[in-house]
Design an enzyme around this catalytic site. Structure first.
Site, PDB file in Angstrom:
ATOM      1  N   ASN A   9       0.854  -1.190   0.000  1.00  0.00           N
ATOM      2  CA  ASN A   9       0.000   0.000   0.000  1.00  0.00           C
ATOM      3  C   ASN A   9       0.891   1.242   0.000  1.00  0.00           C
ATOM      4  O   ASN A   9       1.715   1.421   0.905  1.00  0.00           O
ATOM      5  CB  ASN A   9      -0.900  -0.043   1.253  1.00  0.00           C
ATOM      6  CG  ASN A   9      -1.801   1.167   1.347  1.00  0.00           C
ATOM      7  OD1 ASN A   9      -1.357   2.287   1.124  1.00  0.00           O
ATOM      8  ND2 ASN A   9      -3.052   0.963   1.690  1.00  0.00           N
ATOM      9  N   HIS A  12       0.926   6.299   1.813  1.00  0.00           N
ATOM     10  CA  HIS A  12       1.640   7.283   2.625  1.00  0.00           C
ATOM     11  C   HIS A  12       2.831   7.917   1.915  1.00  0.00           C
ATOM     12  O   HIS A  12       3.421   8.874   2.429  1.00  0.00           O
ATOM     13  CB  HIS A  12       1.962   6.704   3.997  1.00  0.00           C
ATOM     14  CG  HIS A  12       0.693   6.408   4.737  1.00  0.00           C
ATOM     15  ND1 HIS A  12      -0.254   7.383   4.989  1.00  0.00           N
ATOM     16  CD2 HIS A  12       0.160   5.247   5.185  1.00  0.00           C
ATOM     17  CE1 HIS A  12      -1.294   6.828   5.593  1.00  0.00           C
ATOM     18  NE2 HIS A  12      -1.067   5.537   5.719  1.00  0.00           N
ATOM     19  N   ARG A  47      -9.411   7.990  -0.759  1.00  0.00           N
ATOM     20  CA  ARG A  47     -10.372   8.352   0.288  1.00  0.00           C
ATOM     21  C   ARG A  47     -11.314   9.439  -0.204  1.00  0.00           C
ATOM     22  O   ARG A  47     -10.967  10.221  -1.087  1.00  0.00           O
ATOM     23  CB  ARG A  47      -9.625   8.841   1.539  1.00  0.00           C
ATOM     24  CG  ARG A  47      -8.763   7.776   2.182  1.00  0.00           C
ATOM     25  CD  ARG A  47      -8.218   8.274   3.496  1.00  0.00           C
ATOM     26  NE  ARG A  47      -9.276   8.382   4.469  1.00  0.00           N
ATOM     27  CZ  ARG A  47      -9.505   7.505   5.455  1.00  0.00           C
ATOM     28  NH1 ARG A  47      -8.699   6.467   5.615  1.00  0.00           N
ATOM     29  NH2 ARG A  47     -10.491   7.669   6.279  1.00  0.00           N
ATOM     30  N   ARG A  51      -7.204  12.630   1.162  1.00  0.00           N
ATOM     31  CA  ARG A  51      -6.131  13.118   2.040  1.00  0.00           C
ATOM     32  C   ARG A  51      -4.747  12.588   1.626  1.00  0.00           C
ATOM     33  O   ARG A  51      -3.737  13.171   1.982  1.00  0.00           O
ATOM     34  CB  ARG A  51      -6.418  12.795   3.494  1.00  0.00           C
ATOM     35  CG  ARG A  51      -6.198  11.361   3.887  1.00  0.00           C
ATOM     36  CD  ARG A  51      -6.343  11.182   5.374  1.00  0.00           C
ATOM     37  NE  ARG A  51      -7.727  11.366   5.804  1.00  0.00           N
ATOM     38  CZ  ARG A  51      -8.278  10.693   6.815  1.00  0.00           C
ATOM     39  NH1 ARG A  51      -7.564   9.839   7.519  1.00  0.00           N
ATOM     40  NH2 ARG A  51      -9.532  10.877   7.146  1.00  0.00           N
ATOM     41  N   GLU A  72      -8.734   0.310  -2.561  1.00  0.00           N
ATOM     42  CA  GLU A  72      -9.553   0.346  -1.348  1.00  0.00           C
ATOM     43  C   GLU A  72     -10.513   1.518  -1.488  1.00  0.00           C
ATOM     44  O   GLU A  72     -10.091   2.626  -1.857  1.00  0.00           O
ATOM     45  CB  GLU A  72      -8.677   0.529  -0.117  1.00  0.00           C
ATOM     46  CG  GLU A  72      -7.771  -0.661   0.120  1.00  0.00           C
ATOM     47  CD  GLU A  72      -6.815  -0.424   1.275  1.00  0.00           C
ATOM     48  OE1 GLU A  72      -6.790   0.690   1.815  1.00  0.00           O
ATOM     49  OE2 GLU A  72      -6.089  -1.359   1.622  1.00  0.00           O
ATOM     50  N   THR A 103     -16.670  -2.175  16.301  1.00  0.00           N
ATOM     51  CA  THR A 103     -15.791  -1.787  17.408  1.00  0.00           C
ATOM     52  C   THR A 103     -14.334  -2.159  17.114  1.00  0.00           C
ATOM     53  O   THR A 103     -13.409  -1.504  17.554  1.00  0.00           O
ATOM     54  CB  THR A 103     -16.218  -2.456  18.727  1.00  0.00           C
ATOM     55  OG1 THR A 103     -16.421  -3.836  18.476  1.00  0.00           O
ATOM     56  CG2 THR A 103     -17.481  -1.841  19.282  1.00  0.00           C
ATOM     57  N   HIS A 188      -3.482  -4.599   8.021  1.00  0.00           N
ATOM     58  CA  HIS A 188      -3.559  -3.418   8.891  1.00  0.00           C
ATOM     59  C   HIS A 188      -2.624  -3.590  10.091  1.00  0.00           C
ATOM     60  O   HIS A 188      -2.781  -4.507  10.886  1.00  0.00           O
ATOM     61  CB  HIS A 188      -4.958  -3.095   9.411  1.00  0.00           C
ATOM     62  CG  HIS A 188      -5.042  -1.671   9.898  1.00  0.00           C
ATOM     63  ND1 HIS A 188      -5.341  -0.618   9.070  1.00  0.00           N
ATOM     64  CD2 HIS A 188      -4.779  -1.139  11.104  1.00  0.00           C
ATOM     65  CE1 HIS A 188      -5.294   0.509   9.761  1.00  0.00           C
ATOM     66  NE2 HIS A 188      -4.948   0.226  11.002  1.00  0.00           N
TER      67      HIS A 188
END
Ligand code: PXP
Length: 236
Positions: A9, A12, A47, A51, A72, A103, A188
């Site tokens: 991914n 970043h 997104r 961002r 994604e 949660t 993740h």
């Protein structure tokens, strides 16, 4: 030997680029470097607030990278249209808004079946392999089966944070998902230190890893780039 696919991914890289508003570092260059180094695919998250990855990044990476692209995306009409136009190999539906998150942090597929069904259908119609990013919970896996997706990506965030019992939940979730006919991915928060136990789960076919790799790339790469800058300055 079972070979687990590694999706890198590159979101970043775009985060760092956007901090200055220019074009360096280019996530396309990072994607090409990752594939050259052995990544089996490139994952990116467009997104809703853009961002990090932007629409033109998706277009350039889709055009410039030969390896499979995994987009994604949130379950929205806008993202569905973008995915159908870009036609990545795969799309992983992820939660972006609080109401969509369980949660544990995965997509609440069980609670949002009606909303997800047309998005899944629209992606599938475009020939895109659909996965849902869910917790390793039986009710979420059952919802994925009902929605007819071929793949689930199990959220490893709680495991990565060291919550007790999470590795066992991942193992059980992977076994249940595979027994239900689903291909199992995971991701993740995975690092050098915690990836091994997840990679050892027999049903896991693909891991998607981003933040740690980009952070570690800075640390591993910094000595070489400082040396080169030092040499450029000294040569002046
Ligand atoms: N898989 C999915 C579905 C994701 O949304 C992300 C990014 O949050 C990852 C994997 C990679 O996570 P990380 O950047 O922590 O490695």
């Amino acid at each position: 030997m079972r070979v687990i696919r590694l999706g890198v991914n590159i979101d970043h890289v775009a985060t760092v680029r956007n901090a200055r508003g220019g074009s360096h570092p280019d996530p396309l260059d990072a994607a090409l470097a990752a594939v050259a180094a052995g990544a089996d695919g490139i994952t990116l998250h467009l997104r809703e607030d853009r961002r990090h990855i932007r629409d033109d990044d998706l277009a350039r990476i889709r055009a410039g990278v030969a390896a499979p692209i995994n987009l994604e995306m949130a379950a929205t009409a806008e993202m569905l249209a973008i995915a159908r136009a870009a036609r990545p190999h795969a799309a992983c539906i992820v939660p972006e808004r609080r109401a969509e998150v369980t949660t544990e942090g995965g997509l609440d597929a069980a609670g949002q079946q009606e909303k997800l069904a047309p998005i899944v259908a629209g992606l599938r119609e475009a020939g895109i392999r659909v996965s849902l990013f869910i917790d390793p919970a039986p009710e979420q896996i059952a919802a994925a089966v009902r929605l007819g997706v071929p793949v689930v990506e199990l959220h490893t965030g709680a495991y990565a944070e060291g919550h007790p019992g999470e590795l066992e939940r991942l193992r059980a979730g992977a076994a249940l998902a595979a027994a239900s006919g689903l291909e199992v991915h995971a991701g993740h928060g995975l690092t050098y230190g915690n990836v091994g136990a997840v990679a050892a789960i027999p049903e896991v076919a693909e891991l998607n890893i981003g933040h740690f790799l980009m952070g570690q790339a800075i640390l591993d790469g910094l000595p070489a780039v400082v040396r080169r800058m030092r040499a450029s300055i000294d040569a002046a």
